[in-house]
Motif scaffolding. Structure first.
Motif, mmCIF file in Angstrom:
data_model
loop_
_atom_site.group_PDB
_atom_site.id
_atom_site.type_symbol
_atom_site.label_atom_id
_atom_site.label_comp_id
_atom_site.label_asym_id
_atom_site.label_seq_id
_atom_site.Cartn_x
_atom_site.Cartn_y
_atom_site.Cartn_z
ATOM 1 N N PHE A 60 -102.573 16.542 72.352
ATOM 2 C CA PHE A 60 -102.868 17.731 71.543
ATOM 3 C C PHE A 60 -104.379 17.945 71.444
ATOM 4 C CE2 PHE A 60 -98.845 16.606 68.894
ATOM 5 C CZ PHE A 60 -98.027 17.066 69.911
ATOM 6 N N ILE A 61 -105.095 16.860 71.178
ATOM 7 C CA ILE A 61 -106.550 16.941 71.048
ATOM 8 C C ILE A 61 -107.178 17.459 72.338
ATOM 9 C CG2 ILE A 61 -108.674 15.574 70.839
ATOM 10 C CD1 ILE A 61 -107.455 15.922 68.156
ATOM 11 N N ASN A 62 -106.734 16.949 73.453
ATOM 12 C CA ASN A 62 -107.325 17.347 74.738
ATOM 13 C C ASN A 62 -106.995 18.790 75.101
ATOM 14 O OD1 ASN A 62 -108.895 15.115 76.165
ATOM 15 N ND2 ASN A 62 -107.104 14.009 75.401
ATOM 16 N N ILE A 63 -105.822 19.266 74.729
ATOM 17 C CA ILE A 63 -105.500 20.679 74.945
ATOM 18 C C ILE A 63 -106.416 21.549 74.089
ATOM 19 C CG2 ILE A 63 -103.754 22.472 74.629
ATOM 20 C CD1 ILE A 63 -101.629 20.326 75.209
ATOM 21 N N LEU A 64 -106.612 21.165 72.840
ATOM 22 C CA LEU A 64 -107.473 21.927 71.935
ATOM 23 C C LEU A 64 -108.912 21.976 72.435
ATOM 24 C CD1 LEU A 64 -106.126 20.550 68.528
ATOM 25 C CD2 LEU A 64 -105.780 22.858 69.415
ATOM 26 N N MET A 65 -109.356 20.895 73.069
ATOM 27 C CA MET A 65 -110.737 20.807 73.534
ATOM 28 C C MET A 65 -110.933 21.369 74.948
ATOM 29 S SD MET A 65 -112.628 19.470 71.144
ATOM 30 C CE MET A 65 -114.077 18.863 72.017
ATOM 31 N N SER A 66 -109.860 21.724 75.610
ATOM 32 C CA SER A 66 -109.925 22.031 77.036
ATOM 33 C C SER A 66 -110.694 23.293 77.404
ATOM 34 C CB SER A 66 -108.509 22.128 77.613
ATOM 35 O OG SER A 66 -107.822 23.235 77.040
ATOM 36 N N THR A 67 -110.903 24.196 76.463
ATOM 37 C CA THR A 67 -111.556 25.466 76.798
ATOM 38 C C THR A 67 -112.893 25.662 76.090
ATOM 39 O OG1 THR A 67 -110.280 26.597 75.081
ATOM 40 C CG2 THR A 67 -109.362 26.593 77.306
ATOM 41 N N GLY A 68 -113.503 24.550 75.628
ATOM 42 C CA GLY A 68 -114.870 24.669 75.135
ATOM 43 C C GLY A 68 -115.109 24.504 73.658
ATOM 44 N N ALA A 69 -114.113 24.062 72.889
ATOM 45 C CA ALA A 69 -114.342 23.821 71.472
ATOM 46 C C ALA A 69 -115.336 22.675 71.290
ATOM 47 C CB ALA A 69 -113.026 23.489 70.769
ATOM 48 N N ASP A 70 -116.094 22.697 70.186
ATOM 49 C CA ASP A 70 -117.036 21.615 69.880
ATOM 50 C C ASP A 70 -116.344 20.447 69.183
ATOM 51 O OD1 ASP A 70 -119.161 23.109 70.888
ATOM 52 O OD2 ASP A 70 -119.523 24.072 68.948
ATOM 53 N N PHE A 71 -115.247 20.758 68.487
ATOM 54 C CA PHE A 71 -114.569 19.738 67.672
ATOM 55 C C PHE A 71 -113.114 20.152 67.521
ATOM 56 C CE2 PHE A 71 -113.073 18.336 63.452
ATOM 57 C CZ PHE A 71 -113.317 16.972 63.525
ATOM 58 N N ALA A 72 -112.229 19.166 67.557
ATOM 59 C CA ALA A 72 -110.806 19.427 67.348
ATOM 60 C C ALA A 72 -110.207 18.334 66.478
ATOM 61 C CB ALA A 72 -110.069 19.500 68.681
ATOM 62 N N GLU A 73 -109.191 18.706 65.709
ATOM 63 C CA GLU A 73 -108.582 17.761 64.768
ATOM 64 C C GLU A 73 -107.082 18.020 64.663
ATOM 65 O OE1 GLU A 73 -109.999 16.736 60.381
ATOM 66 O OE2 GLU A 73 -108.731 18.544 60.421
ATOM 67 N N VAL A 74 -106.332 16.938 64.515
ATOM 68 C CA VAL A 74 -104.899 17.007 64.257
ATOM 69 C C VAL A 74 -104.618 16.301 62.941
ATOM 70 C CG1 VAL A 74 -102.604 16.318 65.047
ATOM 71 C CG2 VAL A 74 -104.321 17.067 66.714
ATOM 72 N N PHE A 75 -103.883 16.977 62.056
ATOM 73 C CA PHE A 75 -103.496 16.387 60.768
ATOM 74 C C PHE A 75 -101.980 16.506 60.652
ATOM 75 C CE2 PHE A 75 -102.507 16.435 56.267
ATOM 76 C CZ PHE A 75 -103.344 15.478 55.713
ATOM 77 N N GLU A 76 -101.302 15.363 60.726
ATOM 78 C CA GLU A 76 -99.840 15.353 60.667
ATOM 79 C C GLU A 76 -99.377 14.692 59.379
ATOM 80 O OE1 GLU A 76 -95.981 13.975 63.374
ATOM 81 O OE2 GLU A 76 -97.965 13.119 63.749
ATOM 82 N N GLU A 77 -98.374 15.291 58.745
ATOM 83 C CA GLU A 77 -97.926 14.804 57.438
ATOM 84 C C GLU A 77 -96.410 14.818 57.346
ATOM 85 O OE1 GLU A 77 -98.414 16.044 52.703
ATOM 86 O OE2 GLU A 77 -99.119 17.386 54.274
ATOM 87 N N ASP A 78 -95.879 13.798 56.702
ATOM 88 C CA ASP A 78 -94.458 13.746 56.357
ATOM 89 C C ASP A 78 -94.386 13.190 54.937
ATOM 90 O OD1 ASP A 78 -91.753 13.560 56.132
ATOM 91 O OD2 ASP A 78 -91.447 12.203 57.834
ATOM 92 N N SER A 79 -94.268 14.102 53.959
ATOM 93 C CA SER A 79 -94.317 13.678 52.554
ATOM 94 C C SER A 79 -93.160 14.273 51.765
ATOM 95 C CB SER A 79 -95.650 14.082 51.916
ATOM 96 O OG SER A 79 -95.785 15.485 51.877
ATOM 97 N N GLU A 80 -92.940 13.697 50.592
ATOM 98 C CA GLU A 80 -91.819 14.108 49.752
ATOM 99 C C GLU A 80 -92.234 14.087 48.287
ATOM 100 O OE1 GLU A 80 -87.523 12.703 50.323
ATOM 101 O OE2 GLU A 80 -88.157 11.522 48.568
ATOM 102 N N LEU A 81 -91.842 15.113 47.564
ATOM 103 C CA LEU A 81 -92.043 15.183 46.116
ATOM 104 C C LEU A 81 -90.683 15.195 45.441
ATOM 105 C CD1 LEU A 81 -93.582 15.758 43.433
ATOM 106 C CD2 LEU A 81 -93.447 18.191 44.011
ATOM 107 N N CYS A 82 -90.510 14.304 44.478
ATOM 108 C CA CYS A 82 -89.275 14.271 43.693
ATOM 109 C C CYS A 82 -89.627 14.433 42.217
ATOM 110 C CB CYS A 82 -88.515 12.964 43.918
ATOM 111 S SG CYS A 82 -86.856 12.971 43.183
ATOM 112 N N ASP A 83 -89.046 15.457 41.589
ATOM 113 C CA ASP A 83 -89.337 15.797 40.191
ATOM 114 C C ASP A 83 -88.079 15.566 39.359
ATOM 115 O OD1 ASP A 83 -90.289 16.775 37.840
ATOM 116 O OD2 ASP A 83 -90.710 18.800 38.551
ATOM 117 N N TRP A 84 -88.142 14.562 38.487
ATOM 118 C CA TRP A 84 -87.036 14.260 37.576
ATOM 119 C C TRP A 84 -87.347 14.898 36.228
ATOM 120 C CZ3 TRP A 84 -83.217 10.421 39.104
ATOM 121 C CH2 TRP A 84 -83.462 9.855 40.365
ATOM 122 N N CYS A 85 -86.460 15.750 35.737
ATOM 123 C CA CYS A 85 -86.757 16.516 34.527
ATOM 124 C C CYS A 85 -85.617 16.429 33.524
ATOM 125 C CB CYS A 85 -87.023 17.976 34.887
ATOM 126 S SG CYS A 85 -87.286 19.051 33.468
#
Length: 460
Positions: free
Chosen positions: A10-35
Motif C-alpha cells: 500500500f505504501i509503495n503504491i501511494l508513493m509511486s507517483t511522486g508523493a513526499d510522504f505516505a502513511e497507512v493507519f489501520e484500526e480494529d476497535s470496539e466500544l461497549c456501553d453498559w447503561c
C-alpha cells in the motif's frame, strides 16, 4: 488486519507517483456501553470501528481517504486512486521495518475476562447506593464504557508498528428534586486499564459522591458577578487550563499563526508558579499511549517552566511547516481522521502553597470544585467556562454553595494571575474534541488561586 507485506505494498503504491510522504493507519476497535436507567439495564450497545486510512503528502499538502473494513483488493484500488493525484516518476521502493515498543498500558483483567453479570452488579450497586443516599434522589444513570482496539501504523519513512488501546470509564449521574428545584451531578473515573480499575475506586464511592453533590446543589444560591479572586481545586478543575491554554500550545493553532501563544518560545507567558507538562508516558492514565497515532513512541513534554514558554505540541506535518521537530503528539479519534497535534495527560506541577492559606487570603471570592464545558478562541485566548460545583468564600471561609457561575477571561491573563499553587496534584480523565476528532485525555492540577478573574453570576 492486513499482513505487513500487504501494508508495505500500500505504501509503495501511494508513493509511486511522486508523493513526499505516505502513511497507512489501520484500526480494529470496539466500544461497549453498559447503561442502567430507572434501576434496570437500559442498554448494552456495542459498536465497531474497523477500517484503514491512507494519507499522502506533497509539498505539505495532504490528501486523505479512508475505507471501512476493506478487502485487500479494495484497499489497493483506493491507494491507486489516491496516487493519481500526482504524475511524477516513481520513487525508490520503501521497505518497512517493524518497530517493537514497550507497552506502557498493561492490562491485568481484560474486559472479556470479567463476567457480564458482574458488570451488571456494578451498575446496580451504583444505582442502589445513590438512591439510598437521600430521599431527594429520583433518577440515577449508571454506565460502564469499554473501548479496546488493535492498531497498525506504517509510513514511507520505513516505520511499521503495532499497538493497542484499552480505555474504561465508570460513570454515575444522580438527579435530585426538592419541590420544583431540580439538580444533577455526575462523577466519572477514567483509566487506560481493565477491570483492575476496581482496585483504585469502588462503585460505591462514585455513586455516593454523585448523589451527595446533587443533593447539596439543591441549596445552592445565586451570587452577583464581577472581578474577584478564585480558587480552582485539583483534578478536572484543570479543564480550564486544558481548554483555555493547552489548545493554544498545539501546533494545529501555532503553525498557521492563529494561536495567542505563537512565536513566544522563551518568553514569559505565565506566573513563575506555573510549570505546565504534557506527559503521555504515565502508565494507565486515560490520555496515555505507547505510540502516538503517527507511530512514534510517547514522550514527556515540558511546555512551560516557571512561567517561561519552552515548547509546543507538534505533530509530523505541522513540524515541517514550522521547521520544528515533531515531538510525538499526533493523535486522532480513529482511522477516519487525519492526525494532528493533541494533548494527552496535561497538568500543572505541584507547588508548595497551602489551601488554608489560599482561602484565608480571600475576603470575597469563589471556590470552584469542578469546571464544566465552555468555549475558547485560540486567536485571542478569550474563554468562558461554567462552574459545575463551587462555594462562596467570605472573609476567609467557605460559606454557601453557589450555582450558575461562569469564569470569563483570557488565557494569558489567567496564567499570569495564578499566584498560589498547592501540593495536592490530581489527574482526572475525560474526552476532548478538536480537529482530529474526540480522543481520551487527562487534565490535572493542584489546587490553585487566581488573583483576579471575571465571574459571571445571576444575583436574584
Amino acid at each position: 488486519m492486513f499482513q505487513k507485506e500487504q501494508v508495505e505494498e500500500f505504501i509503495n503504491i501511494l508513493m509511486s507517483t511522486g508523493a513526499d510522504f505516505a502513511e497507512v493507519f489501520e484500526e480494529d476497535s470496539e466500544l461497549c456501553d453498559w447503561c442502567l436507567l430507572d434501576s434496570k439495564i437500559n442498554n448494552i450497545e456495542t459498536s465497531n470501528n474497523k477500517g484503514v486510512g491512507f494519507r499522502i503528502v506533497k509539498e505539505l499538502k495532504t490528501t486523505y481517504a479512508s475505507i471501512s473494513n476493506p478487502t485487500y483488493e479494495e484497499a489497493v484500488k483506493l491507494c491507486q486512486k489516491l496516487s493519481k493525484n500526482y504524475s511524477e516518476s516513481s520513487r525508490k521502493k520503501v521497505v518497512l521495518e517493524k518497530k517493537i515498543v514497550k507497552d506502557i498500558i498493561p492490562i491485568k483483567i481484560p474486559f472479556d475476562k470479567y463476567k457480564a453479570e458482574d458488570k451488571i452488579k456494578i451498575l446496580k450497586k451504583m444505582d442502589q447506593v445513590a438512591r439510598k443516599e437521600s430521599k431527594y434522589i429520583y433518577q440515577v444513570d449508571a454506565r460502564i464504557m469499554e473501548t479496546k482496539g488493535e492498531i497498525t501504523i506504517a509510513n514511507s519513512n520505513g516505520l511499521y508498528v503495532e499497538t493497542k488501546k484499552n480505555n474504561i470509564r465508570l460513570y454515575c449521574s444522580s438527579n435530585a428534586k426538592k419541590g420544583e428545584n431540580l439538580t444533577s451531578n455526575f462523577v466519572r473515573y477514567d483509566k487506560s486499564m481493565g477491570y483492575e480499575i476496581l482496585e483504585e475506586v469502588t462503585p460505591e464511592e462514585i455513586a455516593k459522591k454523585s448523589a451527595i453533590g446533587a443533593v447539596e446543589k439543591l441549596s445552592a444560591i445565586y451570587i452577583k458577578g464581577g472581578y474577584m479572586p478564585a480558587i480552582i481545586t485539583n483534578g478536572f478543575g484543570a479543564l480550564l487550563i486544558h481548554e483555555a491554554c493547552g489548545h493554544g500550545l498545539e501546533a494545529t493553532a501555532v503553525a498557521p499563526g492563529v494561536s495567542v501563544f505563537s512565536n513566544l518560545i522563551g518568553k514569559k507567558v505565565a506566573s513563575s508558579k506555573v510549570t505546565l507538562v504534557d506527559d503521555p508516558t504515565i502508565p494507565n492514565e486515560f490520555g496515555s499511549y505507547t505510540v502516538d497515532d503517527e507511530g512514534n513512541p510517547s514522550q514527556k513534554h515540558i511546555l512551560i517552566t516557571k512561567g517561561i514558554l519552552k515548547d509546543y505540541l507538534v505533530d509530523y506535518i505541522n513540524g515541517l511547516k514550522m521547521n520544528h521537530p515533531g515531538n510525538h503528539c499526533g493523535r486522532r479519534q480513529n482511522y477516519k481522521h487525519i492526525p494532528t497535534s493533541r494533548m494527552s495527560n496535561t497538568y500543572i506541577e505541584a507547588g508548595t502553597d497551602k489551601i488554608d492559606d489560599m482561602i484565608k487570603s480571600i475576603d470575597y471570592g469563589i471556590y470552584a470544585t469542578s469546571i464544566n464545558s465552555g468555549s475558547v478562541q485560540s486567536t485571542t485566548g478569550n474563554f468562558n467556562f461554567s462552574v459545575d460545583n463551587g462555594f462562596l468564600i467570605e472573609k476567609g471561609k467557605l460559606t454557601k454553595r453557589i450555582k450558575r457561575v461562569s469564569l470569563i477571561g483570557n488565557s494569558k491573563e489567567l496564567l499570569q494571575n495564578i499566584e498560589m499553587v498547592s501540593d495536592d496534584l490530581k489527574l482526572e480523565g475525560g474526552y476532548c474534541g478538536s480537529k482530529s476528532g474526540i480522543i481520551p485525555i487527562t487534565a490535572g492540577q493542584p489546587t490553585v488561586k487566581v488573583s483576579s478573574i471575571l465571574v459571571g453570576g445571576m444575583d436574584q
